[in-house]
Motif scaffolding. Sequence first.
Motif, short mmCIF file in Angstrom:
data_model
loop_
_atom_site.label_atom_id
_atom_site.label_comp_id
_atom_site.label_asym_id
_atom_site.label_seq_id
_atom_site.Cartn_x
_atom_site.Cartn_y
_atom_site.Cartn_z
N ASP A 10 -9.84 -2.39 -4.03
CA ASP A 10 -9.05 -1.43 -2.51
C ASP A 10 -9.18 -0.53 -2.35
OD1 ASP A 10 -6.50 -1.95 -1.83
OD2 ASP A 10 -6.23 -0.04 -2.83
N ASP A 41 0.75 -1.71 -0.16
CA ASP A 41 0.27 -0.15 -0.23
C ASP A 41 0.71 1.09 -0.04
OD1 ASP A 41 -2.22 -1.25 -0.11
OD2 ASP A 41 -2.96 -1.18 1.80
N THR A 51 -6.41 2.46 -2.40
CA THR A 51 -6.24 2.66 -4.06
C THR A 51 -6.91 3.70 -4.31
OG1 THR A 51 -5.57 0.61 -4.40
CG2 THR A 51 -6.15 2.23 -6.22
#
Length: 219
Positions: free
Chosen positions: A122, A59, A125
């Motif tokens: 996600d 991440d 994101t």
Amino acid sequence: KVRARPGTYARGLESVEQILGAALTVLVDEGYRALTLRRIAAECGLKVGNVTYYFPTKDALVRELLDSVLNGYEDVFLELIERLDMSDEQKLDAYVRLILDDILTKRTTHLFPELWAMSNYDAVTAQRVDELYVRARSVLVELIGRLNPALDEDERQTLALFISASLEGLTVFAGHKKPWSRRMPWLANIASKSAFDLITTITPDDVRGLDRREVAAVL
């Protein structure tokens, strides 16, 4: 374009650039599923420990990668908006053509659909991609304000979103090696003219539509 972080030495910055360049290559050539710290380490010829030293998690790496991608676009767009030898109409035309020329590259045609797909699954994101687009549209919002001062900030933002989405939607049809890529020069002409005509003629009422009470009265 990678910007130096506080406390980052030149040698460290080179390593960060190397890692992010490898991550971008993997993402463009192999897709998000292949984007692992181990695969990135192999791509740039480093040990996994060297990668996790700078990016402890995937991440963290994705966030920095998105920032570095945006930095490059921001620099180009800000340089464009500050040019004194161009009218605002010329700047809008250049803005549109920069985006569509970029869509013709393999990197952009492959990268952004991957980011759109990633954002569906996600949350981190999705947030970063949204932030990326907000910042990338800021120059367009400013140009809209110059060309049509009657629009307020919310209306400018909404119009910029529509134009940006219209341009980027061409990725699917006229991007790198897509069926309509040879017609991109024509599409750029159409996009430039339609963007200018829309911005300069649209009114706040066009954007917001009739008030619901007015609609009820008509009915």
